[in-house]
Motif scaffolding. Structure first.
Motif, PDB file in Angstrom:
ATOM      1  N   LEU A  16      -8.698  -7.180  -1.915  1.00 44.94           N
ATOM      2  CA  LEU A  16      -8.052  -7.044  -3.194  1.00 44.94           C
ATOM      3  C   LEU A  16      -6.698  -6.134  -3.306  1.00 44.94           C
ATOM      4  N   VAL A  17      -6.823  -5.304  -2.265  1.00 42.58           N
ATOM      5  CA  VAL A  17      -5.607  -4.314  -1.862  1.00 42.58           C
ATOM      6  C   VAL A  17      -4.516  -5.337  -1.118  1.00 42.58           C
ATOM      7  N   THR A  18      -4.752  -6.426  -0.404  1.00 47.24           N
ATOM      8  CA  THR A  18      -3.903  -7.313   0.227  1.00 47.24           C
ATOM      9  C   THR A  18      -3.302  -7.887  -0.958  1.00 47.24           C
ATOM     10  N   VAL A  19      -4.023  -8.470  -1.843  1.00 46.88           N
ATOM     11  CA  VAL A  19      -3.621  -9.329  -2.943  1.00 46.88           C
ATOM     12  C   VAL A  19      -2.497  -8.445  -3.751  1.00 46.88           C
ATOM     13  N   ARG A  20      -3.096  -7.340  -3.997  1.00 47.81           N
ATOM     14  CA  ARG A  20      -2.247  -6.458  -4.973  1.00 47.81           C
ATOM     15  C   ARG A  20      -0.945  -6.235  -4.441  1.00 47.81           C
ATOM     16  N   ARG A  21      -0.718  -6.087  -3.024  1.00 49.21           N
ATOM     17  CA  ARG A  21       0.510  -5.775  -2.436  1.00 49.21           C
ATOM     18  C   ARG A  21       1.350  -7.027  -2.071  1.00 49.21           C
ATOM     19  N   THR A  22       0.567  -8.235  -2.600  1.00 50.21           N
ATOM     20  CA  THR A  22       1.645  -9.293  -2.320  1.00 50.21           C
ATOM     21  C   THR A  22       2.362  -9.743  -3.442  1.00 50.21           C
ATOM     22  N   PRO A  23       3.703  -9.329  -3.499  1.00 49.16           N
ATOM     23  CA  PRO A  23       4.623  -9.345  -4.640  1.00 49.16           C
ATOM     24  C   PRO A  23       4.421 -10.984  -5.065  1.00 49.16           C
ATOM     25  N   GLY A  24       4.464 -11.643  -4.168  1.00 51.66           N
ATOM     26  CA  GLY A  24       4.828 -13.308  -4.306  1.00 51.66           C
ATOM     27  C   GLY A  24       3.811 -13.830  -5.379  1.00 51.66           C
ATOM     28  N   TYR A  25       2.588 -13.119  -5.526  1.00 50.86           N
ATOM     29  CA  TYR A  25       1.469 -13.666  -6.437  1.00 50.86           C
ATOM     30  C   TYR A  25       1.959 -13.265  -7.809  1.00 50.86           C
ATOM     31  N   ALA A  26       2.617 -12.048  -8.061  1.00 48.41           N
ATOM     32  CA  ALA A  26       3.002 -11.655  -9.425  1.00 48.41           C
ATOM     33  C   ALA A  26       4.146 -12.724  -9.769  1.00 48.41           C
TER      34      ALA A  26
ATOM     35  N   GLY B  89      -0.459  -4.711   8.209  1.00 48.77           N
ATOM     36  CA  GLY B  89       0.721  -3.937   8.228  1.00 48.77           C
ATOM     37  C   GLY B  89       0.858  -3.240   6.656  1.00 48.77           C
ATOM     38  N   GLU B  90       0.293  -3.959   5.575  1.00 53.79           N
ATOM     39  CA  GLU B  90       0.580  -3.326   4.373  1.00 53.79           C
ATOM     40  C   GLU B  90      -0.326  -2.080   3.932  1.00 53.79           C
ATOM     41  N   PHE B  91      -1.219  -2.071   5.054  1.00 51.37           N
ATOM     42  CA  PHE B  91      -2.257  -0.869   4.627  1.00 51.37           C
ATOM     43  C   PHE B  91      -1.832   0.400   5.310  1.00 51.37           C
ATOM     44  N   THR B  92      -2.342   1.703   4.817  1.00 51.58           N
ATOM     45  CA  THR B  92      -1.934   2.705   5.152  1.00 51.58           C
ATOM     46  C   THR B  92      -3.035   3.019   6.661  1.00 51.58           C
ATOM     47  N   ALA B  93      -2.709   3.966   7.353  1.00 49.82           N
ATOM     48  CA  ALA B  93      -3.689   4.373   8.393  1.00 49.82           C
ATOM     49  C   ALA B  93      -4.986   4.694   7.737  1.00 49.82           C
ATOM     50  N   ARG B  94      -4.809   5.746   6.768  1.00 47.87           N
ATOM     51  CA  ARG B  94      -6.461   6.107   6.241  1.00 47.87           C
ATOM     52  C   ARG B  94      -6.940   4.740   5.443  1.00 47.87           C
TER      53      ARG B  94
END
Lengths: 288, 271
Positions: A16-26, B89-94
């Motif tokens: 979910l974090v990955t999806v949320r941080r993929t601007p293309g989806y928005a 890459g989009e994740f922080t280390a934590r």
């Protein structure tokens, strides 16, 4: 069981974090909203009622939803496999079933946001703007209700989930991003056009027209279209139904979802073993 | 399996496209630091991959001491840092460690502190330097206190300070009942930290044993001389030793280098 739920939860949150941080989806969600809004505005259904709006949206939905589901799913399981992170995750005793379900659940949540929200907003727009229109009522007589649009939305999400699951299976089979795109597009083409063409071919080959409702339910698009006609559009103008067998259509969509999961899990579990079998055969051949 | 061994590899063979990358390798892993060295394409990454279960062997077996334990195998028993650090890459280390820590009930912040990355916890993996990424990888591999931590070239591409730091972080995890298995080309650091040394050459174990015993047996001063005595005299020129070069840090595996036997050049780097 609790271990499986822990795995699913952890993998799902990460995805979910990955999806949320993929601007293309928005951007995709915004694009879909614009297209859907334009369709109901130009088609006249938006100003008339829920059922006319569904009529306007049905055909584009059969193309757009599978396309977005494939976009969401074609790399879902490929990313970790190609980066090598799946090998790391396996050292934590995460089961393949838990991993696949975790990824898929997160992607379904993304599907609800990217596809479900624009459709819901269009429904809201119809609810706010619809007014009697004799021209449209002449062809869509009968009761209209927001409930019909909610049903339509539920079918859209079930339909999208079927394609998402199949595209997740594609992402497990593919060995690279390029091959995932190629196989994903092929699956999309077969899904959107193949089922209908196969039915036409079987009719040309002598199949009885009475078999159409049964055959229609077998493909995702046919099942979805049949359910929409049976439980949304048909309610307004053909209450007796008969477009599709509901149980068979729902079972078909659920079956496609399960098939995608089974293929993905099987591929991730046995791919390395198949590779070893091939290597052993190759070594024996070289010995001769 | 011997009493001290935490893992044992028996007659292990792995082929790629019909070419043997590992050829009937047998060895045992004991507690402490075991280093695996060898020329490019000698099969180090493949061997480590088989040890962790990431690579399936075409023949032979890997036995782990923990297979006999009664906990049903739910605990993490093997930690793995692949040659190419694979984190998103989009994740922080934590966040990265948080995901893995949640699977074993460990503390991501303590793991970050162990490798000296507390201050970088909120930085995205993509923004970390190569050295910091490897330290993060070491922190991940040692989460959950695995019996064996397998680190594939944790020092590749790093400056001398970072190499020392990475090795120190790895060494800190080794104990009487924990093994850290490291592949590396940094022979000076290996000489300082290794308890056991395994030298692979052309997919076979050239020598295996405790660092001290091997040095005595070969009558050499350190691991660098040991390596030369065992392997380098078969090569014509040069070596990537101590240069910190890797088999390839872009994810290319041993198998790529052994696609043809004609390019399987022992101990030779083109750099």
């Amino acid at each position: 069981m609790s271990r499986l739920l822990t795995d699913i939860g952890a993998v799902c949150r990460r995805e979910l974090v990955t999806v949320r941080r993929t601007p293309g989806y928005a951007v995709l969600a915004a694009g879909l909203l614009v297209v859907l809004g334009a369709l109901v505005a130009v088609g006249g259904g938006g100003g008339t009622g829920f059922v006319p709006a569904v009529v306007d949206l049905l055909l584009p939905t059969e193309i757009l939803v599978p396309l977005l589901a494939v976009v969401l799913g074609y790399r879902a399981l490929l990313t970790d496999a190609t980066s090598g992170e799946f090998a790391v995750i396996r050292t934590y005793h995460v089961s393949t079933v838990g991993y696949v379900l975790g990824v898929l659940l997160a992607r379904v949540a993304a599907l609800v946001a990217i596809v479900g929200v624009p459709f819901a907003l269009v429904g809201l727009y119809v609810w706010l703007t619809a007014a009697p229109d004799t021209g449209i009522f002449a062809t869509h007589s009968g009761a209209d209700s927001p409930l019909l649009f909610v049903r339509f939305l539920a079918f859209v999400l079930l339909f999208g989930t079927a394609y998402l699951s199949v595209s997740a299976a594609v992402s497990a089979i593919a060995s690279s991003r390029r091959s995932a795109i190629a196989i994903g597009l092929l699956a999309l083409l077969i899904g959107v056009l193949g089922g209908d063409l196969a039915i036409l071919r079987s009719l040309a080959g002598g199949a009885s027209p009475g078999e159409i409702p049964g055959l229609l339910a077998l493909t995702p698009n046919g099942a979805f279209r049949g359910l929409v006609f049976e439980h949304v559009i048909g309610v307004a103008f053909a209450p007796n139904g008969g477009f599709v067998q509901t149980g068979r259509a729902v079972g078909s969509l659920v079956g496609w979802i399960l098939a995608g999961i089974v293929v993905a899990v099987t591929t991730l579990t046995y791919a390395t073993r198949v590779d070893v079998v091939v290597e052993r055969a190759r070594e024996r051949l070289l010995e001769y | 399996m011997s009493e001290r061994a935490l893992a044992e590899v028996v007659d292990l063979t792995r082929t790629y496209s019909g070419i043997r990358v590992l050829d009937e390798v047998s060895l045992s892993i004991s507690s402490g630091i075991t280093t695996i060295i060898g020329p490019n394409g000698s099969g180090k990454s493949t061997l480590l991959g088989v040890l962790t279960g990431a690579v399936e062997p075409t023949a032979g077996t890997v036995r782990h001491a923990h297979e006999d334990s009664a906990d049903g195998g739910n605990d993490k028993r093997i930690g793995y840092l692949p040659q190419r650090v694979p984190f998103r890459g989009e994740f922080t280390a934590r966040e990265t460690l948080g995901f893995y820590a949640a699977l074993v009930g460990d503390d991501p912040d303590a793991a970050l502190a162990d490798v000296g990355l507390s201050d970088a916890g909120d930085r995205r993996v993509a923004a970390l330097s190569g050295g910091m990424r490897r330290l993060l990888g070491i922190a991940q591999a040692t989460l959950g206190d695995p019996t064996i931590a397998v680190l594939d070239e944790p020092t590749s591409g790093l400056d001398p300070d970072m190499r020392e730091r990475a090795f120190r972080a790895a060494a800190a995890r080794a104990s009487d009942d924990t093994a850290v298995v490291v592949s590396s080309h940094d022979l000076d650091l290996i000489d300082t930290y290794a308890d056991d040394v395994i030298i692979l050459d052309r997919g076979r174990v050239a020598v295996e044993g405790s660092r001290d015993r091997l040095i005595d047996d070969y009558g050499v001063d350190d691991v660098k001389d040991l390596y030369r005595a065992v392997v380098s005299d078969r090569a014509d020129t040069g070596s990537d030793l101590d240069a910190g070069d890797t088999d390839s840090d872009d994810g290319t595996k041993d198998r790529d280098e052994t696609a043809s036997e004609s390019v399987h050049v022992t101990g030779v780097s083109d750099r």
